[in-house]
Design a protein around this motif. Structure first.
Motif, short mmCIF file in Angstrom:
data_model
loop_
_atom_site.label_atom_id
_atom_site.label_comp_id
_atom_site.label_asym_id
_atom_site.label_seq_id
_atom_site.Cartn_x
_atom_site.Cartn_y
_atom_site.Cartn_z
N ASP A 141 0.81 -1.22 0.00
CA ASP A 141 0.00 0.00 0.00
C ASP A 141 0.85 1.27 0.00
N SER A 142 2.07 1.17 0.54
CA SER A 142 2.85 2.41 0.62
C SER A 142 3.87 2.56 -0.51
N THR A 143 4.11 1.46 -1.26
CA THR A 143 5.11 1.58 -2.33
C THR A 143 4.49 1.58 -3.72
N ARG A 144 3.17 1.38 -3.83
CA ARG A 144 2.55 1.35 -5.16
C ARG A 144 2.70 2.71 -5.82
N ALA A 145 2.65 2.69 -7.16
CA ALA A 145 2.92 3.93 -7.90
C ALA A 145 1.81 4.95 -7.70
N LEU A 146 0.56 4.47 -7.66
CA LEU A 146 -0.56 5.39 -7.63
C LEU A 146 -1.15 5.50 -6.23
N ALA A 147 -1.36 6.74 -5.77
CA ALA A 147 -2.00 7.00 -4.48
C ALA A 147 -1.46 6.14 -3.34
N PRO A 148 -0.14 6.16 -3.14
CA PRO A 148 0.39 5.36 -2.03
C PRO A 148 -0.07 5.93 -0.68
N CYS A 149 0.03 5.08 0.34
CA CYS A 149 -0.40 5.50 1.67
C CYS A 149 0.69 6.38 2.30
N VAL A 150 0.62 7.67 2.03
CA VAL A 150 1.57 8.62 2.63
C VAL A 150 0.78 9.83 3.13
N PRO A 151 1.30 10.53 4.14
CA PRO A 151 0.56 11.70 4.64
C PRO A 151 0.54 12.83 3.61
N ALA A 152 -0.58 13.56 3.54
CA ALA A 152 -0.62 14.78 2.72
C ALA A 152 0.30 15.80 3.36
N ALA A 153 0.81 16.73 2.56
CA ALA A 153 1.74 17.74 3.10
C ALA A 153 1.10 18.53 4.24
N ASP A 154 -0.22 18.72 4.17
CA ASP A 154 -0.90 19.52 5.20
C ASP A 154 -1.65 18.65 6.22
N ALA A 155 -1.29 17.36 6.30
CA ALA A 155 -1.94 16.50 7.29
C ALA A 155 -1.28 16.67 8.65
N VAL A 156 -2.07 16.51 9.70
CA VAL A 156 -1.51 16.46 11.05
C VAL A 156 -1.24 14.99 11.36
#
Ligand code: DC
Length: 227
Positions: free
Chosen positions: A181-196
């Motif tokens: 889920d975190s290494t896939r090319a599209l929409a990986p599971c990472v925080p948005a820049a403005d996420a807390v």
């Protein structure tokens, strides 16, 4: 309309938090993982390789997904059948993770997910809500927790559902899914820049809820002043 995005890996406490927030705030809770799980179930039942995007795409016409809320709980329907009880097994978790890496599957679900936020105040949880689905969400929270906590929560949940699993298998599956889920090319599971980022390692659910409410209060309070 207000929208609250809650992202994070499995076992980070997203659905527990989202459900409590939904009760507290009266917003509609949308569990987007359940949609991927329902597509995973479709692949499983029809003997389709869940990583075969071309094959999956041939079946979109047959995949009729619906959501209904009964007593506050989200129920998933696949072609008219309530499949809520069949989508949480370890096997379907792996199918969901595999189908979710297929770009056409994500595209297939994108509008359905965005539509909810057009018509309701929502709390939506998933992996890419703050980054892709609702980039303008009023509040974005990215939940984190240590591996051992997350695997234990997931293990307890599965045992409570009567699944025959070991902690070691749950931990292994979780690490595999995290990787997918975190290494896939599209929409990986990472925080948005403005996420807390909210790390709830060692927290009881009430503590996570309390912290999240502080974050939401701060953000929506600021927005209300601006409006
Ligand atoms: O949150 P969950 O464990 O029920 O999600 C099942 C799978 O669906 C998960 O392995 C990753 C995928 N998923 C996703 O890619 N994007 C989302 N917004 C929600 C879930």
């Amino acid at each position: 309309m207000y929208s609250i995005a809650i992202d994070g890996p499995s076992g980070s406490g997203k659905s527990t938090l989202a459900k409590s927030l939904s009760k507290k705030l009266g917003y509609l809770y949308i569990d987007t993982g359940a949609m991927y799980r329902t597509i995973g179930l479709f692949a499983y039942r029809n003997g389709i390789d869940p990583s075969d995007g071309e094959e999956m795409s041939k079946h979109f016409d047959e995949i009729d997904i619906d959501i209904e809320w009964k007593d506050g709980a989200q129920h998933m329907f696949l072609c008219g059948e309530d499949v809520t009880d069949f989508i949480r097994t370890p096997e379907i978790s792996m199918y969901a993770s595999a189908v979710s890496a297929i770009p056409s599957v994500r595209e297939f679900l994108l509008d359905k997910q965005r539509d909810f936020a057009k018509h309701h105040n929502v709390i939506m949880d998933g992996r890419d809500i703050g980054t892709v689905i609702l980039p303008n969400a009023d509040v974005k929270i990215f939940l984190r927790a240590g591996h051992a906590d997350r695997a234990k929560r997931r293990y307890d949940e599965l045992i409570a559902r009567g699944e025959d699993v070991t902690y070691e298998k749950v931990l292994r599956d979780m690490e595999q899914r995290d990787h997918n889920d975190s290494t896939r090319a599209l929409a990986p599971c990472v925080p948005a820049a403005d996420a807390v980022i909210l790390d709830n390692t060692g927290f009881e659910p009430e503590e996570t809820l309390g912290k999240a409410l502080e974050i939401i209060d701060g953000k929506i309070g600021i927005l209300q002043e601006k409006k």
